[in-house]
Design an enzyme around this catalytic site. Structure first.
Site, PDB file in Angstrom:
ATOM      1  N   CYS A  71       0.669  -1.362   0.081  1.00  0.00           N
ATOM      2  CA  CYS A  71      -0.022   0.024  -0.211  1.00  0.00           C
ATOM      3  C   CYS A  71       0.755   1.136   0.030  1.00  0.00           C
ATOM      4  O   CYS A  71       0.953   1.956  -0.848  1.00  0.00           O
ATOM      5  CB  CYS A  71      -0.906  -0.023   1.121  1.00  0.00           C
ATOM      6  SG  CYS A  71      -1.872  -1.211   1.322  1.00  0.00           S
ATOM      7  N   HIS A 127      -2.936   6.605   4.328  1.00  0.00           N
ATOM      8  CA  HIS A 127      -1.808   5.563   4.616  1.00  0.00           C
ATOM      9  C   HIS A 127      -0.693   6.110   4.183  1.00  0.00           C
ATOM     10  O   HIS A 127       0.282   5.366   3.408  1.00  0.00           O
ATOM     11  CB  HIS A 127      -2.012   4.094   4.048  1.00  0.00           C
ATOM     12  CG  HIS A 127      -1.606   3.058   4.560  1.00  0.00           C
ATOM     13  ND1 HIS A 127      -1.784   1.730   4.317  1.00  0.00           N
ATOM     14  CD2 HIS A 127      -0.707   3.043   5.582  1.00  0.00           C
ATOM     15  CE1 HIS A 127      -0.922   0.932   5.000  1.00  0.00           C
ATOM     16  NE2 HIS A 127      -0.309   1.665   6.015  1.00  0.00           N
TER      17      HIS A 127
END
Length: 499
Positions: A71, A127
């Site tokens: 990610c 994130h």
């Protein structure tokens, strides 16, 4: 003059600042959506009509790659055009307590678009870290964050879909939504009151995305829409449960497809479709969910080998569709090797925006492919792949070189792992974080084993040809080392490719 503008537009040679105006730009960035998860990419047990529509009305890429197999690194690289392993984070992903990874002084995609008059928004999973120190205090406004790297607005989870209860909430701009003055986010009762419902997250984010489009319909905007689907926990809303033949996982993909459909519906309703560049892709390969895949054997990354986190193609080759009315030929397919780092460079080219030498170091201009111009040679010299534990691979043409003898995945968390999982430290002189390895490297870096695959003949990476083609191994090894040591993998800006 009108004839000239029309001719240039047909050739894809006008700029965004030119007479044909500035299209709005929407980047829908799925989380863990695998190469084989969409019906337009061959999924048999999941129907995704809205993603299929994007492919039908635009270009579908069969060899597109996320910058990493996980990610945070992919998100950093997509927004900057620079591989994340060049930062202090050399492997793994950012954890909740870690600071902002994107350097605030660095040119980013939203910063560049703002300079061209765009309003910019990020709605979805962030994130990429918050603040400038370890353990930022979310009981008050937190910065730097999305707004400091070029976004005018932000709404979404501060971390990921699998956040701890402390950050299982939404942040708007710099503050947790619903947090009252004087409240401490470390208080468990406050955390419970503010916690979002996992099964409603996609619907909440979709509502915000649609609202952003409606609110800014009369001006050029850039919407970065990183969804929480298909990241675990697998939590499709009740309205989508049972909508696929691939269990709860498949239902979660259907929910993602619905979110894409809501964007399409809104663009149609506002008559904005012809004026909008829409990109749908994923941050890395799919993560199989053994408990939620159903009984029909759906493979998120079919027909590729490997999964999210790994160095195999299934870890980083992802679906990617681009719809750009009047520019990209409907129903077209491209086998060109491209990477998400190419987005900022391509848009800079379209704007005729002069990239500085310390920006987009790993991005190529893929406009010629999008505009259907015939390519006699690959646009990219080569592409670097990177796994969760820091393993490298290099793709050049049909050849893929892997540096190491494992799959690049992380290993069980034993005592040695816990000892290695220390916090990154700042250099007392520069004030910047030192290079940081969060996970154990389970392969010999000093004398690595190299594996070589011919993806043209062997797309499933089943036959290692390193012993048969040692010269090719050495060639690719030297190129990979040059990319790592030189600070960039692309020619310097203003480089003119020989005809």
């Amino acid at each position: 003059m009108k004839f000239l503008i029309t001719a240039l537009a047909l050739l894809g040679l006008t700029t965004l600042g030119g007479a044909i105006g500035k299209p709005s730009i929407i980047l829908i960035y799925a989380d863990d959506l695998g190469y084989g998860d969409l019906s337009c990419y061959g999924a048999k047990h999941i129907k995704t009509p809205h993603c299929d529509r994007v492919a039908k009305e635009g270009m579908r890429f069969t060899d597109a790659h996320s910058p990493s197999a996980v990610c945070s690194p992919s998100r950093y690289a997509t927004l900057t055009g620079r591989y994340a392993w060049r930062t202090w984070m050399r492997n793994w992903v950012l954890l909740e307590h870690m600071p902002l990874l994107v350097e605030t002084e660095r040119l980013t995609l939203p910063k560049m678009l703002k300079s061209q008059g765009y309003l910019t928004g990020c709605i979805g999973k962030w994130h990429l870290g918050w603040g400038s120190k370890i353990n930022p205090d979310f009981s008050k406004e937190v910065s730097p964050g999305p707004l400091e790297i070029g976004f005018d607005h932000f709404f979404g989870p501060a971390f990921s879909h699998n956040s701890s209860l402390k950050l299982q909430n939404f942040v708007r701009d710099r503050s947790i939504v619903g947090l009252r003055n004087g409240e401490d986010i470390e208080n468990p009762s406050v955390q419970k009151r503010l916690a979002r419902k996992f099964e409603d997250t996609a619907i909440d984010l979709s509502s915000e995305a649609v609202s952003f489009i409606r609110k800014n319909r009369d001006k050029p905007f850039f919407l970065y829409y990183p969804t929480t689907n298909i990241h675990f926990p697998i939590t499709p809303n009740k309205r989508f449960q049972g909508k696929s033949d691939a269990g709860r996982y498949g239902d979660f993909v259907v929910e993602f497809d619905w979110a894409v459909g809501e964007v399409l519906r809104t663009l149609d309703e506002l008559d904005l479709a012809k004026e909008t560049l829409l990109i749908v892709t994923s941050d890395n390969g799919g993560r199989p969910d053994p408990k939620g895949m159903g009984k029909k054997g759906h493979n998120p990354n079919a027909p590729l080998r490997g999964t999210k986190r790994q160095i195999w193609e299934g870890g980083h080759r992802v679906p990617m569709m681009v719809r750009w009315p009047g520019k990209v030929k409907p129903g077209s397919t491209s086998a060109e090797t491209v990477c998400h780092t190419d987005l900022i460079t391509s848009l800079a080219s379209y704007f005729d925006y002069p990239l500085p030498t310390n920006a987009a170091e790993d991005g190529y201009d893929i406009l010629p492919v999008l505009f259907g111009q015939e390519q006699k040679t690959p646009l990219r010299e080569a592409t670097v792949h990177h796994s969760v534990n820091g393993m490298f691979a290099l793709r050049k043409g049909k050849w893929k070189l892997i540096e190491g003898d494992t799959d690049g995945d992380f290993r069980p968390r034993n005592k040695a792992w816990k000892e290695s999982a220390k916090l990154p430290k700042r250099n007392p002189v520069t004030g910047k974080f030192e290079p940081f390895l969060y996970d154990i490297l389970d392969f010999d870096q000093e004398n690595p084993v190299f594996r070589l695959y011919d993806l043209e003949k062997d797309p499933k990476e089943s036959t290692d040809l390193a012993a048969k083609f040692p010269d090719k191994v050495n060639e690719l090894r030297e190129l990979l080392n040059r990319y790592r040591s030189s600070g960039r993998s692309t020619p310097l800006p203003n480089y003119k490719k020989p005809k």
